[in-house]
Design a protein around this motif. Structure first.
Motif, PDB file in Angstrom:
ATOM      1  N   TYR A 169      -7.990 -16.000   6.590  1.00 24.71           N
ATOM      2  CA  TYR A 169      -7.972 -15.366   5.275  1.00 24.71           C
ATOM      3  C   TYR A 169      -9.294 -14.656   5.001  1.00 24.71           C
ATOM      4  CZ  TYR A 169      -8.787 -14.882   0.313  1.00 24.71           C
ATOM      5  OH  TYR A 169      -9.145 -14.378  -0.912  1.00 24.71           O
TER       6      TYR A 169
ATOM      7  N   THR B 136      -4.871  -1.194  -1.875  1.00 26.14           N
ATOM      8  CA  THR B 136      -4.062  -2.030  -0.984  1.00 26.14           C
ATOM      9  C   THR B 136      -4.196  -3.487  -1.402  1.00 26.14           C
ATOM     10  OG1 THR B 136      -4.320  -0.505   0.881  1.00 26.14           O
ATOM     11  CG2 THR B 136      -3.724  -2.774   1.407  1.00 26.14           C
ATOM     12  N   GLU B 137      -3.058  -4.170  -1.500  1.00 30.58           N
ATOM     13  CA  GLU B 137      -3.055  -5.573  -1.909  1.00 30.58           C
ATOM     14  C   GLU B 137      -2.363  -6.420  -0.847  1.00 30.58           C
ATOM     15  OE1 GLU B 137      -4.872  -6.053  -4.423  1.00 30.58           O
ATOM     16  OE2 GLU B 137      -4.914  -3.996  -5.181  1.00 30.58           O
TER      17      GLU B 137
ATOM     18  N   ILE C  20      -9.229  -5.841   4.177  1.00 29.82           N
ATOM     19  CA  ILE C  20      -8.544  -5.174   3.068  1.00 29.82           C
ATOM     20  C   ILE C  20      -9.481  -4.245   2.304  1.00 29.82           C
ATOM     21  CG2 ILE C  20      -7.576  -5.618   0.768  1.00 29.82           C
ATOM     22  CD1 ILE C  20      -5.512  -5.876   2.855  1.00 29.82           C
ATOM     23  N   LYS C  21     -10.757  -4.576   2.267  1.00 30.42           N
ATOM     24  CA  LYS C  21     -11.732  -3.752   1.547  1.00 30.42           C
ATOM     25  C   LYS C  21     -11.849  -2.351   2.147  1.00 30.42           C
ATOM     26  CE  LYS C  21     -14.568  -7.735   0.158  1.00 30.42           C
ATOM     27  NZ  LYS C  21     -15.894  -8.407   0.302  1.00 30.42           N
TER      28      LYS C  21
ATOM     29  N   ALA D  15      -9.526 -10.743   4.224  1.00 26.81           N
ATOM     30  CA  ALA D  15     -10.005 -10.274   2.924  1.00 26.81           C
ATOM     31  C   ALA D  15     -11.074  -9.199   3.089  1.00 26.81           C
ATOM     32  CB  ALA D  15     -10.551 -11.450   2.115  1.00 26.81           C
ATOM     33  N   GLU D  16     -11.870  -9.299   4.142  1.00 26.46           N
ATOM     34  CA  GLU D  16     -12.877  -8.274   4.422  1.00 26.46           C
ATOM     35  C   GLU D  16     -12.218  -6.988   4.916  1.00 26.46           C
ATOM     36  OE1 GLU D  16     -16.273  -8.160   3.953  1.00 26.46           O
ATOM     37  OE2 GLU D  16     -15.778  -9.924   2.743  1.00 26.46           O
TER      38      GLU D  16
ATOM     39  N   TYR E  99      -4.296 -14.434  -2.428  1.00 26.41           N
ATOM     40  CA  TYR E  99      -3.875 -13.071  -2.744  1.00 26.41           C
ATOM     41  C   TYR E  99      -5.053 -12.271  -3.280  1.00 26.41           C
ATOM     42  CZ  TYR E  99      -3.398 -15.353  -7.338  1.00 26.41           C
ATOM     43  OH  TYR E  99      -3.620 -16.085  -8.477  1.00 26.41           O
ATOM     44  N   THR E 100      -4.963 -10.962  -3.133  1.00 31.52           N
ATOM     45  CA  THR E 100      -5.996 -10.076  -3.659  1.00 31.52           C
ATOM     46  C   THR E 100      -5.839  -9.949  -5.171  1.00 31.52           C
ATOM     47  OG1 THR E 100      -4.554  -8.199  -3.156  1.00 31.52           O
ATOM     48  CG2 THR E 100      -6.243  -8.745  -1.527  1.00 31.52           C
ATOM     49  N   ASP E 101      -6.917  -9.598  -5.846  1.00 31.78           N
ATOM     50  CA  ASP E 101      -6.901  -9.547  -7.311  1.00 31.78           C
ATOM     51  C   ASP E 101      -5.855  -8.572  -7.852  1.00 31.78           C
ATOM     52  OD1 ASP E 101      -8.918 -11.401  -7.439  1.00 31.78           O
ATOM     53  OD2 ASP E 101     -10.531  -9.919  -7.645  1.00 31.78           O
TER      54      ASP E 101
ATOM     55  N   THR F 266       0.856  -1.181   0.000  1.00 28.64           N
ATOM     56  CA  THR F 266       0.000   0.000   0.000  1.00 28.64           C
ATOM     57  C   THR F 266       0.894   1.232   0.000  1.00 28.64           C
ATOM     58  OG1 THR F 266      -1.987   0.977   1.001  1.00 28.64           O
ATOM     59  CG2 THR F 266      -0.244   0.258   2.510  1.00 28.64           C
TER      60      THR F 266
END
Length: 362
Positions: free
Chosen positions: A321, A334-335, A328-329, A325-326, A347-349, A303
């Motif tokens: 995970y 940010t990945e 990170i939103k 993942a929630e 991993y994030t998209d 980030t």
């Protein structure tokens, strides 16, 4: 030769002189190592036009690393500065006037900690203190073994590890801990925050082609060698030890291409010890179990802000995970990369824009 031809020659000569003076200078690459800050090796690489410029950078970075290391230190006091140790020492007695950087870090850490159910809790110092004691004892013997803290003692100390016991007065620039049994420890956030502050100061001083690495905290400034079409190449360390690696495995798990980004990794593979039960214990404490977090072997966050990246990598390391993942939103642009114990990954998209293994190029 007539005057017109002479004038033309003069103009051409002046033009070539002007072009020569505008020609970009050649940058030189310098690397620096610092061994006395944040209990880790800090490395910096930068491109500079002169030796004098590189020396100025070196001096500035060394001074700021030591300053923030002293400021965020919870283990001992340092002359001329009210640091975390000072705040803990005055817990339950009186408020302490502190530097803006320390006030802002504690304020940000408290706000984020409360938002995410105190899973990253800077008021957990008294609990972490016991785990640090075991870690220190283990490092003093070849087997890296030591007794783990008594769970009942940990539970007792955790009762007073409330973020709400930390009172922040921004107008007076003071910190006050209401309970003398509460202790602040900024180990989960301090390095990343310091790296962000230092890099901002370096940019203000005109240093525009630098990569700084403090343990698992990396921050890139601008482009390597000032070349706008190139990005910095940052390696993600393979979290598996040499004894665990298979033939052909690399020490580098992946390559990330970035500019003006922070890349921070939290893992169980550098700071750890073995209990008398032969179980491996790492330094990242799960505030629910009061023991080492065990969801992943490593989590990397990319980030813009190094302080946020440091907080997030620690937080995601303690969450599943799905939970991470929630989270990170909540943080745009940010990945994250989660590495499991069986060498599989999540991993994030957006990681595909940075990761060589996912197709990114430089």
């Amino acid at each position: 030769m007539n005057k017109r031809k002479i004038s033309l020659l003069v103009v051409i000569a002046l033009l070539f002189s002007l072009l020569a003076s505008c020609k970009p200078k050649v940058r030189m690459k310098f690397s620096f190592d610092y061994f006395d800050s944040f209990d880790t090796l800090v490395k910096a690489t930068g491109y500079f036009f002169t030796q004098e410029e590189a020396d100025k950078f070196d001096k500035k970075l060394a001074e700021r690393l030591k300053y923030y290391d002293n400021l965020f230190d919870c283990h001992k006091e340092h002359e001329g500065v009210n640091n975390v140790y000072t705040i803990n020492k005055m817990a339950g007695k009186e408020k302490v006037k502190v530097d803006k950087a320390l006030l802002d870090l504690i304020s940000q850490s408290k706000t984020l900690g409360l938002k995410y159910d105190s899973r990253v809790n800077i008021a957990f110092g008294a609990v972490i203190e016991l785990w640090e004691k075991s870690m220190t004892e283990a490092l003093e013997n070849d087997e890296l073994k030591a007794a783990t803290p008594d769970i009942e003692v940990l539970k007792e100390r955790a009762k007073y590890a409330s973020l709400n016991n930390i009172i922040i007065d921004k107008e007076e620039s003071t910190i006050y801990i209401t309970d003398e049994r509460t202790k602040i420890n900024l180990g989960s956030v301090a390095k990343g925050y310091a790296v962000e502050l230092i890099c901002n100061e370096l940019k203000e001083d005109g240093f525009d082609s630098v990569v700084l690495s403090a343990g698992g905290n990396v921050k890139t400034i601008g482009h390597p060698n000032g070349e706008t079409k190139r990005k910095w190449t940052v390696g993600v360390e393979n979290p598996y030890s040499a004894s665990e690696m298979k033939e052909g495995d690399s020490e580098i798990y992946d390559i990330l291409y970035t500019m003006d980004k922070a890349i921070v990794t939290s893992g169980d593979y550098q700071r750890y010890f073995y209990g008398l039960d032969n179980v491996k214990y790492n330094h990242i404490i799960d505030t629910r179990t009061l023991s080492s977090a065990r969801n992943f072997t490593a989590v990397t966050v990319i980030t813009k802000d190094s302080g946020i990246a440091d907080f997030l990598s620690t937080l995601l390391f303690t969450l599943t995970y799905e939970e991470g993942a929630e989270v990170i939103k909540d943080f745009p642009d940010t990945e994250a990369l989660w590495i499991n114990f069986d060498n599989t990954e999540f991993y994030t998209d957006g990681l595909k824009h940075y990761s060589k293994s996912l197709g990114a190029t430089n």
